[in-house]
Design an enzyme around this catalytic site. Structure first.
Site, PDB file in Angstrom:
ATOM      1  N   ASP A 199       3.953   2.400  -4.203  1.00  0.00           N
ATOM      2  CA  ASP A 199       3.039   3.103  -5.109  1.00  0.00           C
ATOM      3  C   ASP A 199       2.963   2.244  -6.377  1.00  0.00           C
ATOM      4  OD1 ASP A 199       1.809   4.675  -6.998  1.00  0.00           O
ATOM      5  OD2 ASP A 199       2.985   6.484  -6.562  1.00  0.00           O
ATOM      6  N   VAL A 200       1.801   1.642  -6.617  1.00  0.00           N
ATOM      7  CA  VAL A 200       1.691   0.707  -7.751  1.00  0.00           C
ATOM      8  C   VAL A 200       1.909   1.391  -9.106  1.00  0.00           C
ATOM      9  CG1 VAL A 200       0.225  -0.974  -6.560  1.00  0.00           C
ATOM     10  CG2 VAL A 200      -0.841   0.886  -7.877  1.00  0.00           C
ATOM     11  N   ASP A 244       0.850  -1.204   0.000  1.00  0.00           N
ATOM     12  CA  ASP A 244       0.000   0.000   0.000  1.00  0.00           C
ATOM     13  C   ASP A 244       0.876   1.241   0.000  1.00  0.00           C
ATOM     14  OD1 ASP A 244      -3.251   0.318   0.897  1.00  0.00           O
ATOM     15  OD2 ASP A 244      -2.003   2.127   1.046  1.00  0.00           O
ATOM     16  N   LYS A 264     -11.611   1.778 -15.094  1.00  0.00           N
ATOM     17  CA  LYS A 264     -12.197   0.503 -14.653  1.00  0.00           C
ATOM     18  C   LYS A 264     -12.678  -0.316 -15.850  1.00  0.00           C
ATOM     19  CE  LYS A 264     -11.712   0.419 -10.167  1.00  0.00           C
ATOM     20  NZ  LYS A 264     -10.600  -0.404  -9.631  1.00  0.00           N
ATOM     21  N   TYR A 314     -12.230   7.610 -13.777  1.00  0.00           N
ATOM     22  CA  TYR A 314     -12.354   6.340 -13.044  1.00  0.00           C
ATOM     23  C   TYR A 314     -13.116   5.302 -13.878  1.00  0.00           C
ATOM     24  CZ  TYR A 314     -13.675   3.318  -9.049  1.00  0.00           C
ATOM     25  OH  TYR A 314     -13.878   2.261  -8.189  1.00  0.00           O
TER      26      TYR A 314
HETATM   27  N1  LIG Z   1     -15.857   0.513  -2.247  1.00  0.00           N
HETATM   28  C1  LIG Z   1     -16.597   0.312  -3.332  1.00  0.00           C
HETATM   29  O1  LIG Z   1     -17.843   0.331  -3.281  1.00  0.00           O
HETATM   30  C2  LIG Z   1     -15.946   0.042  -4.639  1.00  0.00           C
HETATM   31  C3  LIG Z   1     -16.765  -0.065  -5.775  1.00  0.00           C
HETATM   32  C4  LIG Z   1     -16.192  -0.381  -6.992  1.00  0.00           C
HETATM   33  C5  LIG Z   1     -14.821  -0.571  -7.072  1.00  0.00           C
HETATM   34  N2  LIG Z   1     -14.046  -0.417  -5.957  1.00  0.00           N
HETATM   35  C6  LIG Z   1     -12.614  -0.638  -6.109  1.00  0.00           C
HETATM   36  O2  LIG Z   1     -12.173  -1.491  -5.065  1.00  0.00           O
HETATM   37  C7  LIG Z   1     -10.803  -1.202  -4.761  1.00  0.00           C
HETATM   38  C8  LIG Z   1     -10.675  -0.945  -3.267  1.00  0.00           C
HETATM   39  O3  LIG Z   1     -11.498   0.165  -2.949  1.00  0.00           O
HETATM   40  P1  LIG Z   1     -11.840   0.596  -1.469  1.00  0.00           P
HETATM   41  O4  LIG Z   1     -13.248   1.016  -1.497  1.00  0.00           O
HETATM   42  O5  LIG Z   1     -11.389  -0.408  -0.490  1.00  0.00           O
HETATM   43  O6  LIG Z   1     -10.929   1.931  -1.374  1.00  0.00           O
HETATM   44  P2  LIG Z   1     -10.156   2.610  -0.144  1.00  0.00           P
HETATM   45  O7  LIG Z   1      -9.947   4.012  -0.548  1.00  0.00           O
HETATM   46  O8  LIG Z   1     -10.853   2.329   1.124  1.00  0.00           O
HETATM   47  O9  LIG Z   1      -8.748   1.830  -0.148  1.00  0.00           O
HETATM   48  C9  LIG Z   1      -7.870   1.951  -1.221  1.00  0.00           C
HETATM   49  C10 LIG Z   1      -6.474   1.630  -0.755  1.00  0.00           C
HETATM   50  O10 LIG Z   1      -5.590   1.764  -1.902  1.00  0.00           O
HETATM   51  C11 LIG Z   1      -4.426   2.421  -1.488  1.00  0.00           C
HETATM   52  N3  LIG Z   1      -3.794   3.082  -2.620  1.00  0.00           N
HETATM   53  C12 LIG Z   1      -4.219   4.190  -3.281  1.00  0.00           C
HETATM   54  N4  LIG Z   1      -3.353   4.512  -4.242  1.00  0.00           N
HETATM   55  C13 LIG Z   1      -2.365   3.587  -4.210  1.00  0.00           C
HETATM   56  C14 LIG Z   1      -1.174   3.408  -4.954  1.00  0.00           C
HETATM   57  N5  LIG Z   1      -0.825   4.246  -5.943  1.00  0.00           N
HETATM   58  N6  LIG Z   1      -0.385   2.344  -4.665  1.00  0.00           N
HETATM   59  C15 LIG Z   1      -0.719   1.497  -3.651  1.00  0.00           C
HETATM   60  N7  LIG Z   1      -1.815   1.649  -2.896  1.00  0.00           N
HETATM   61  C16 LIG Z   1      -2.631   2.687  -3.174  1.00  0.00           C
HETATM   62  C17 LIG Z   1      -4.895   3.410  -0.427  1.00  0.00           C
HETATM   63  O11 LIG Z   1      -3.803   3.846   0.406  1.00  0.00           O
HETATM   64  C18 LIG Z   1      -5.929   2.584   0.314  1.00  0.00           C
HETATM   65  O12 LIG Z   1      -5.345   1.850   1.374  1.00  0.00           O
HETATM   66  C19 LIG Z   1     -10.429  -0.007  -5.636  1.00  0.00           C
HETATM   67  O13 LIG Z   1      -9.785  -0.461  -6.810  1.00  0.00           O
HETATM   68  C20 LIG Z   1     -11.766   0.604  -5.984  1.00  0.00           C
HETATM   69  O14 LIG Z   1     -11.710   1.351  -7.166  1.00  0.00           O
HETATM   70  C21 LIG Z   1     -14.574  -0.102  -4.755  1.00  0.00           C
END
Ligand SMILES: NC(=O)c1ccc[n+]([C@@H]2O[C@H](COP(=O)([O-])OP(=O)(O)OC[C@H]3O[C@@H](n4cnc5c(N)ncnc54)[C@H](O)[C@@H]3O)[C@@H](O)[C@H]2O)c1
Length: 248
Positions: free
Chosen positions: A62-63, A36, A158, A154
């Site tokens: 950082d990915v 992360d 996606k 976004y």
């Molecule tokens: N929560 C939802 O309803 C939802 C819906 C559709 C898709 N998603 C996808 O699910 C995944 C997780 O989402 P979430 O809701 O848990 O988000 P979140 O914001 O709670 O967690 C995201 C995590 O990614 C980390 N992160 C951000 N940029 C980064 C980088 N460059 N390198 C490494 N780590 C990084 C952040 O520090 C954080 O810990 C994401 O890809 C999001 O787009 C979530």
């Protein structure tokens, strides 16, 4: 113990869905690298899991940065010997209406989701090809299928992840590597504004047939399934765990 003896990298696993997936993988017997941007939080979660008897490491990464991804995958390989499972979960949003969206908002979002997923895929796949075994799980979104107002960057990223999933699934099938994607919906820090702000709350909730947001722990078993032997004959699929939001 569906993942006993397996090792996994979960990106963006310091909080939200990624953290729930890391916890679920550990419960199923896997060793997990929590990668992360937030190194302190990743290491804190890894320590907590280790205190409960699991094998986990937290790695700041950082990915979007290829050098950092290479170092992260090297650290996971060094600790676990190899990587069986990659979950490309790291994600960000930078919302803006199209006519106001800045170049940096576009670049940041596509860099994390698209380039980040590509970077991690390219770094882990050679080892999986050698061992003729691997599980890749990408994370997409309803936004990539339905579109979302104020989220053109976004939604595009996606949707791109779906294409990446399908191409990788076709390329890697001959090496015994499956590649699938999950479109989740869950109550996490990412969705806090649309779940709580009165301007958005009801509009978003109305789009979910099940009428509520899932907890991340409800989504994690879907990741366990794709990572497990039970899904050995499943590849190139996109599974929505979104309360029915994208049903046709
Ligand atoms: N929560 C939802 O309803 C939802 C819906 C559709 C898709 N998603 C996808 O699910 C995944 C997780 O989402 P979430 O809701 O848990 O988000 P979140 O914001 O709670 O967690 C995201 C995590 O990614 C980390 N992160 C951000 N940029 C980064 C980088 N460059 N390198 C490494 N780590 C990084 C952040 O520090 C954080 O810990 C994401 O890809 C999001 O787009 C979530």
């Amino acid at each position: 113990m569906q993942l006993r003896g397996r090792s996994a990298i979960v990106t963006g696993a310091a909080q939200g869905i990624g953290a729930a997936v890391a916890r679920a993988f550990v419960r199923e017997g896997a060793c997990v690298a929590i990668a992360d941007l937030d190194q302190a939080r990743a290491q804190a979660l890894a320590s907590a899991l280790c205190n409960d008897g699991a094998e986990a490491i937290g790695i700041g990464c950082d990915v979007a940065r290829r050098d950092q991804v290479a170092a992260m995958v090297a650290a996971a390989n060094e600790r676990f010997g190899h990587v069986d499972i990659l979950v490309n979960n790291a994600g960000i949003t930078r919302p803006a209406m199209l006519h106001k969206m800045s170049e940096s908002q576009w670049d940041e979002v596509t860099a994390v989701h698209l380039k980040g997923s590509f970077n991690c895929l390219q770094a882990v796949v050679p080892g999986m090809m050698e061992r003729h075994r691997g599980r890749i799980i990408n994370v997409t979104s309803a936004a990539g299928v339905l579109g979302t107002i104020g989220q053109l960057n976004y939604s595009a990223a996606k949707a791109g992840i779906v294409g990446m999933t399908l191409s990788a699934a076709r390329e890697l099938a001959r090496y015994g590597i499956t590649v699938n994607a999950i479109a989740p919906g869950a109550a996490t820090p990412m969705t806090e504004t649309i779940r709580t702000d009165p301007r958005f709350r009801d509009r978003y909730l109305d789009r979910i047939p099940l009428g509520r947001w899932a907890e991340p722990e409800e989504i994690a078993p879907v990741f366990v399934f794709f990572a497990s032997d039970a899904a050995g004959y499943v590849t190139g699929q996109v599974l929505a765990a979104d309360g029915g939001m994208t049903m046709r």
